[in-house]
Write an enzyme that holds these catalytic residues in place. Structure first.
Site, PDB file in Angstrom:
ATOM      1  N   CYS A   1       0.861  -1.178   0.000  1.00 36.79           N
ATOM      2  CA  CYS A   1       0.000   0.000   0.000  1.00 36.79           C
ATOM      3  C   CYS A   1       0.905   1.238   0.000  1.00 36.79           C
ATOM      4  O   CYS A   1       2.118   1.121   0.064  1.00 36.79           O
ATOM      5  CB  CYS A   1      -0.891  -0.031   1.239  1.00 36.79           C
ATOM      6  SG  CYS A   1      -2.363   0.999   1.121  1.00 36.79           S
TER       7      CYS A   1
ATOM      8  N   CYS B   1      -3.993  -0.615  -2.943  1.00 40.14           N
ATOM      9  CA  CYS B   1      -4.469   0.741  -3.241  1.00 40.14           C
ATOM     10  C   CYS B   1      -3.947   1.150  -4.616  1.00 40.14           C
ATOM     11  O   CYS B   1      -2.929   0.625  -5.083  1.00 40.14           O
ATOM     12  CB  CYS B   1      -4.041   1.743  -2.166  1.00 40.14           C
ATOM     13  SG  CYS B   1      -2.309   2.202  -2.177  1.00 40.14           S
TER      14      CYS B   1
ATOM     15  N   CYS C   1       4.357   0.553  -8.062  1.00 45.19           N
ATOM     16  CA  CYS C   1       4.967  -0.647  -7.496  1.00 45.19           C
ATOM     17  C   CYS C   1       6.476  -0.615  -7.754  1.00 45.19           C
ATOM     18  O   CYS C   1       6.903  -0.417  -8.896  1.00 45.19           O
ATOM     19  CB  CYS C   1       4.333  -1.887  -8.131  1.00 45.19           C
ATOM     20  SG  CYS C   1       4.786  -3.410  -7.311  1.00 45.19           S
TER      21      CYS C   1
END
Length: 144
Positions: free
Chosen positions: A9, A81, A88
């Site tokens: 997240c 999220c 990422c």
């Protein structure tokens, strides 16, 4: 051998922490669960509170950066999220990455008219994450 799963997240304070806690609680025999963030915002006390209500203690978990887990060979990374999905970390690119978005309880709770109303957002998302971990995570791990 347990499957290594990371829940990612933005701040690793709430949703990813709850997911790690549920995975440890529900799938601890088959899954080695981790959580981390693009940033580390600290553990959200309301997340700890609502997880304890459900019988899962996450108070000993810590908020950490994804880069601190760079050497761990994850079989699956789940972004919880949109910001984490879009950002990422590159080192996770070798792992299978799946996005399963959940609402942001702290953001939703800001518009609540009482503490109890705010906690309802945390409880709803907690239960949605529980259902995902219980019902869908085993399928994802088996569909490599």
């Amino acid at each position: 051998m347990k499957s290594k799963v990371m829940f990612l997240c933005t701040g690793n304070s709430c949703r990813s922490q709850m997911a790690e806690g549920w995975a440890r609680s529900l799938l601890g025999d088959t899954v080695e669960a981790y959580s981390s963030g693009i940033e580390a915002h600290g553990l959200n006390p309301n997340a700890v509170k609502v997880m304890a209500e459900a019988g899962v203690d996450i108070s000993g978990q810590t908020s950490k950066l994804a880069s601190s887990l760079e050497g761990v060979p994850f079989g699956l990374v789940i972004t919880v999220c949109g910001h984490a999905d879009e950002n990422c970390p590159a080192f996770l690119g070798a792992s299978r990455v799946v996005h399963v978005g959940f609402d942001d309880p702290p953001k939703l709770a800001k518009s609540a008219t009482s503490d109890e109303e705010g906690l309802q957002h945390y409880r709803r998302v907690r239960d949605e994450i529980r259902d995902f971990v219980r019902d869908r995570l085993p399928e994802l791990l088996n569909s490599k």
